[in-house]
Write an enzyme that holds these catalytic residues in place. Sequence first.
Site, PDB file in Angstrom:
ATOM      1  N   GLY A   1      16.123  -4.067  65.331  1.00 45.37           N
ATOM      2  CA  GLY A   1      14.878  -3.312  65.430  1.00 45.37           C
ATOM      3  C   GLY A   1      13.664  -4.210  65.434  1.00 45.37           C
ATOM      4  O   GLY A   1      13.081  -4.512  66.477  1.00 45.37           O
ATOM      5  N   SER A   2      13.281  -4.694  64.240  1.00 45.79           N
ATOM      6  CA  SER A   2      12.020  -5.440  64.129  1.00 45.79           C
ATOM      7  C   SER A   2      12.030  -6.716  64.956  1.00 45.79           C
ATOM      8  O   SER A   2      11.000  -7.091  65.529  1.00 45.79           O
ATOM      9  CB  SER A   2      11.717  -5.739  62.657  1.00 45.79           C
ATOM     10  OG  SER A   2      12.816  -6.367  62.048  1.00 45.79           O
TER      11      SER A   2
ATOM     12  N   ASP B   1      24.308  -3.743  61.702  1.00 45.15           N
ATOM     13  CA  ASP B   1      22.956  -3.173  61.694  1.00 45.15           C
ATOM     14  C   ASP B   1      22.187  -3.626  60.456  1.00 45.15           C
ATOM     15  O   ASP B   1      22.616  -3.364  59.326  1.00 45.15           O
ATOM     16  CB  ASP B   1      23.095  -1.636  61.705  1.00 45.15           C
ATOM     17  CG  ASP B   1      21.764  -0.895  61.771  1.00 45.15           C
ATOM     18  OD1 ASP B   1      20.717  -1.538  61.969  1.00 45.15           O
ATOM     19  OD2 ASP B   1      21.796   0.344  61.617  1.00 45.15           O
ATOM     20  N   GLY B   2      21.056  -4.280  60.699  1.00 46.94           N
ATOM     21  CA  GLY B   2      20.170  -4.654  59.597  1.00 46.94           C
ATOM     22  C   GLY B   2      19.906  -6.142  59.540  1.00 46.94           C
ATOM     23  O   GLY B   2      20.823  -6.928  59.314  1.00 46.94           O
ATOM     24  N   GLY B   3      18.664  -6.516  59.814  1.00 50.37           N
ATOM     25  CA  GLY B   3      18.292  -7.926  59.698  1.00 50.37           C
ATOM     26  C   GLY B   3      18.864  -8.816  60.790  1.00 50.37           C
ATOM     27  O   GLY B   3      18.937 -10.036  60.609  1.00 50.37           O
TER      28      GLY B   3
ATOM     29  N   MET C   1      26.904  -1.998  57.705  1.00 48.36           N
ATOM     30  CA  MET C   1      25.473  -2.148  57.368  1.00 48.36           C
ATOM     31  C   MET C   1      25.268  -3.509  56.701  1.00 48.36           C
ATOM     32  O   MET C   1      25.943  -3.844  55.728  1.00 48.36           O
ATOM     33  CB  MET C   1      25.018  -1.047  56.406  1.00 48.36           C
ATOM     34  CG  MET C   1      24.911   0.349  57.012  1.00 48.36           C
ATOM     35  SD  MET C   1      23.886   0.457  58.497  1.00 48.36           S
ATOM     36  CE  MET C   1      22.289  -0.112  57.879  1.00 48.36           C
TER      37      MET C   1
ATOM     38  N   ASP D   1      17.752   5.904  64.555  1.00 48.43           N
ATOM     39  CA  ASP D   1      17.998   6.047  63.114  1.00 48.43           C
ATOM     40  C   ASP D   1      17.479   7.380  62.607  1.00 48.43           C
ATOM     41  O   ASP D   1      16.272   7.619  62.596  1.00 48.43           O
ATOM     42  CB  ASP D   1      17.303   4.903  62.367  1.00 48.43           C
ATOM     43  CG  ASP D   1      18.019   3.587  62.575  1.00 48.43           C
ATOM     44  OD1 ASP D   1      19.237   3.539  62.311  1.00 48.43           O
ATOM     45  OD2 ASP D   1      17.375   2.611  63.008  1.00 48.43           O
TER      46      ASP D   1
ATOM     47  N   MET E   1      21.790   8.870  58.820  1.00 45.54           N
ATOM     48  CA  MET E   1      21.657   8.531  57.398  1.00 45.54           C
ATOM     49  C   MET E   1      21.210   9.792  56.690  1.00 45.54           C
ATOM     50  O   MET E   1      20.031   9.975  56.365  1.00 45.54           O
ATOM     51  CB  MET E   1      20.640   7.390  57.238  1.00 45.54           C
ATOM     52  CG  MET E   1      21.205   6.052  57.682  1.00 45.54           C
ATOM     53  SD  MET E   1      19.925   4.834  58.037  1.00 45.54           S
ATOM     54  CE  MET E   1      19.570   5.269  59.732  1.00 45.54           C
TER      55      MET E   1
ATOM     56  N   GLY F   1      13.356  -0.596  58.361  1.00 51.56           N
ATOM     57  CA  GLY F   1      13.492  -1.735  59.253  1.00 51.56           C
ATOM     58  C   GLY F   1      12.883  -2.966  58.595  1.00 51.56           C
ATOM     59  O   GLY F   1      12.212  -2.862  57.559  1.00 51.56           O
ATOM     60  N   GLY F   2      13.145  -4.115  59.168  1.00 52.00           N
ATOM     61  CA  GLY F   2      12.485  -5.349  58.736  1.00 52.00           C
ATOM     62  C   GLY F   2      12.989  -5.943  57.433  1.00 52.00           C
ATOM     63  O   GLY F   2      12.308  -6.775  56.838  1.00 52.00           O
TER      64      GLY F   2
ATOM     65  N   HIS G   1      19.624   2.535  69.841  1.00 47.39           N
ATOM     66  CA  HIS G   1      20.012   2.926  68.487  1.00 47.39           C
ATOM     67  C   HIS G   1      18.916   3.803  67.878  1.00 47.39           C
ATOM     68  O   HIS G   1      17.752   3.397  67.811  1.00 47.39           O
ATOM     69  CB  HIS G   1      20.227   1.661  67.653  1.00 47.39           C
ATOM     70  CG  HIS G   1      20.783   1.889  66.287  1.00 47.39           C
ATOM     71  ND1 HIS G   1      22.130   2.041  66.037  1.00 47.39           N
ATOM     72  CD2 HIS G   1      20.168   1.983  65.081  1.00 47.39           C
ATOM     73  CE1 HIS G   1      22.322   2.210  64.737  1.00 47.39           C
ATOM     74  NE2 HIS G   1      21.153   2.192  64.125  1.00 47.39           N
TER      75      HIS G   1
ATOM     76  N   SER H   1      16.951  -0.899  67.971  1.00 51.61           N
ATOM     77  CA  SER H   1      16.715   0.267  67.109  1.00 51.61           C
ATOM     78  C   SER H   1      15.259   0.691  67.245  1.00 51.61           C
ATOM     79  O   SER H   1      14.349  -0.102  66.946  1.00 51.61           O
ATOM     80  CB  SER H   1      17.009  -0.096  65.650  1.00 51.61           C
ATOM     81  OG  SER H   1      16.354   0.839  64.815  1.00 51.61           O
TER      82      SER H   1
ATOM     83  N   MET I   1      16.974   9.652  59.417  1.00 50.96           N
ATOM     84  CA  MET I   1      16.909   9.519  57.952  1.00 50.96           C
ATOM     85  C   MET I   1      16.389  10.817  57.351  1.00 50.96           C
ATOM     86  O   MET I   1      15.426  11.397  57.878  1.00 50.96           O
ATOM     87  CB  MET I   1      15.977   8.372  57.574  1.00 50.96           C
ATOM     88  CG  MET I   1      16.389   7.051  58.193  1.00 50.96           C
ATOM     89  SD  MET I   1      15.412   5.695  57.540  1.00 50.96           S
ATOM     90  CE  MET I   1      16.035   4.327  58.522  1.00 50.96           C
TER      91      MET I   1
ATOM     92  N   HIS J   1      22.550   7.072  64.558  1.00 49.33           N
ATOM     93  CA  HIS J   1      23.004   6.663  63.224  1.00 49.33           C
ATOM     94  C   HIS J   1      22.476   7.684  62.218  1.00 49.33           C
ATOM     95  O   HIS J   1      21.271   7.744  61.974  1.00 49.33           O
ATOM     96  CB  HIS J   1      22.459   5.242  62.968  1.00 49.33           C
ATOM     97  CG  HIS J   1      22.747   4.687  61.623  1.00 49.33           C
ATOM     98  ND1 HIS J   1      22.154   3.516  61.168  1.00 49.33           N
ATOM     99  CD2 HIS J   1      23.558   5.100  60.614  1.00 49.33           C
ATOM    100  CE1 HIS J   1      22.587   3.248  59.953  1.00 49.33           C
ATOM    101  NE2 HIS J   1      23.433   4.203  59.583  1.00 49.33           N
TER     102      HIS J   1
HETATM  103  C1  DX5 Z   1      18.182   0.475  58.628  1.00 45.64           C
HETATM  104  C2  DX5 Z   1      18.442   1.031  60.010  1.00 45.64           C
HETATM  105  C3  DX5 Z   1      18.415  -0.017  61.050  1.00 45.64           C
HETATM  106  C4  DX5 Z   1      17.079  -0.672  61.212  1.00 45.64           C
HETATM  107  C5  DX5 Z   1      17.296  -2.084  61.616  1.00 45.64           C
HETATM  108  O1  DX5 Z   1      18.191   1.503  57.732  1.00 45.64           O
HETATM  109  O2  DX5 Z   1      19.708   1.670  60.061  1.00 45.64           O
HETATM  110  O3  DX5 Z   1      18.913   0.450  62.296  1.00 45.64           O
HETATM  111  O4  DX5 Z   1      16.262  -0.077  62.174  1.00 45.64           O
HETATM  112  O5  DX5 Z   1      16.070  -2.703  61.651  1.00 45.64           O
HETATM  113  P1  DX5 Z   1      15.923  -4.275  61.527  1.00 45.64           P
HETATM  114  O6  DX5 Z   1      16.606  -4.861  62.730  1.00 45.64           O
HETATM  115  O7  DX5 Z   1      14.463  -4.481  61.512  1.00 45.64           O
HETATM  116  O8  DX5 Z   1      16.599  -4.686  60.246  1.00 45.64           O
HETATM  117 ZN    ZN Z   2      20.640   2.052  62.067  1.00 44.05          ZN
END
Ligand code: DX5
Ligand code: ZN
Length: 237
Positions: free
Chosen positions: A200-201, A178-180, A140, A38, A71, A147-148, A36, A11, A40, A69
Amino acid sequence: MTRPSVRIAPSILSADFARLSDEVSRVEKGGADLLHIDVMDGHFVPNLTVGPPIVEALRKVTKLPLDVHLMMTNPDAFIPEFANAGADYLTVHVETCPHLHRTIQSIKERDVKAGVTLNPATPLSAIEGIIRDVDLLLVMSVNPGFGGQHFIASTLDKISRARQMIDRTRSRAALEVDGGVKVENAAQITRAGADILVSGSAIFSSADYGATIKAMRQAAQAARKGIRSAGAAAGHR
Ligand code: DX5
Ligand code: ZN
């Protein structure tokens, strides 16, 4: 049924935006399967990121499929623009789509793969009626926006139930999480049934993106093999 290998989708939310093209080429060379992105809107989620111009710019610098994605509160209004910008997947939130079937059709009409996603507190039953129509189901594992964040452990059970729903209904949907997601939990998430891991992170804060992607893939593939041999021993799969 044997599923294809687990795919890794970095991401870009955690990438250095001032050097985005370079960051993308590093994950592409490092073995990423999808990119990926994001989107927002500062309304559905408490953060603002990128829109169609960035998708269009990225389309020119990478061959990776663009996994977008959305959002945002009103994805319907932007589907044509994201499709024209070169998105390969467009994933919408069930929470923002009162006419989800129409939204999914409008993505597919543009020859883009259609995905649907659920926030951690949204029950899986919300997508039961659409599961056979989508190419991607994104579960999710954090509340979207940043992220993170830490992986919410209770989503593992939802991932397993999503896997069962996809298999039971013979949907072609790939199951994305997706997430963590990190190297350390990639096996557990794959064992629960994921096909695509968004991260992502964990990737962009590491020193060597390729090494992190490789370690994540190895952990996931080993878990996938474990499921297969357990299934074979039990006389099915
Ligand atoms: C969260 C995003 C994710 C995010 C994931 O709102 O949809 O795609 O970038 O980041 P990590 O892997 O750091 O949780
Ligand atoms: Zn995402």
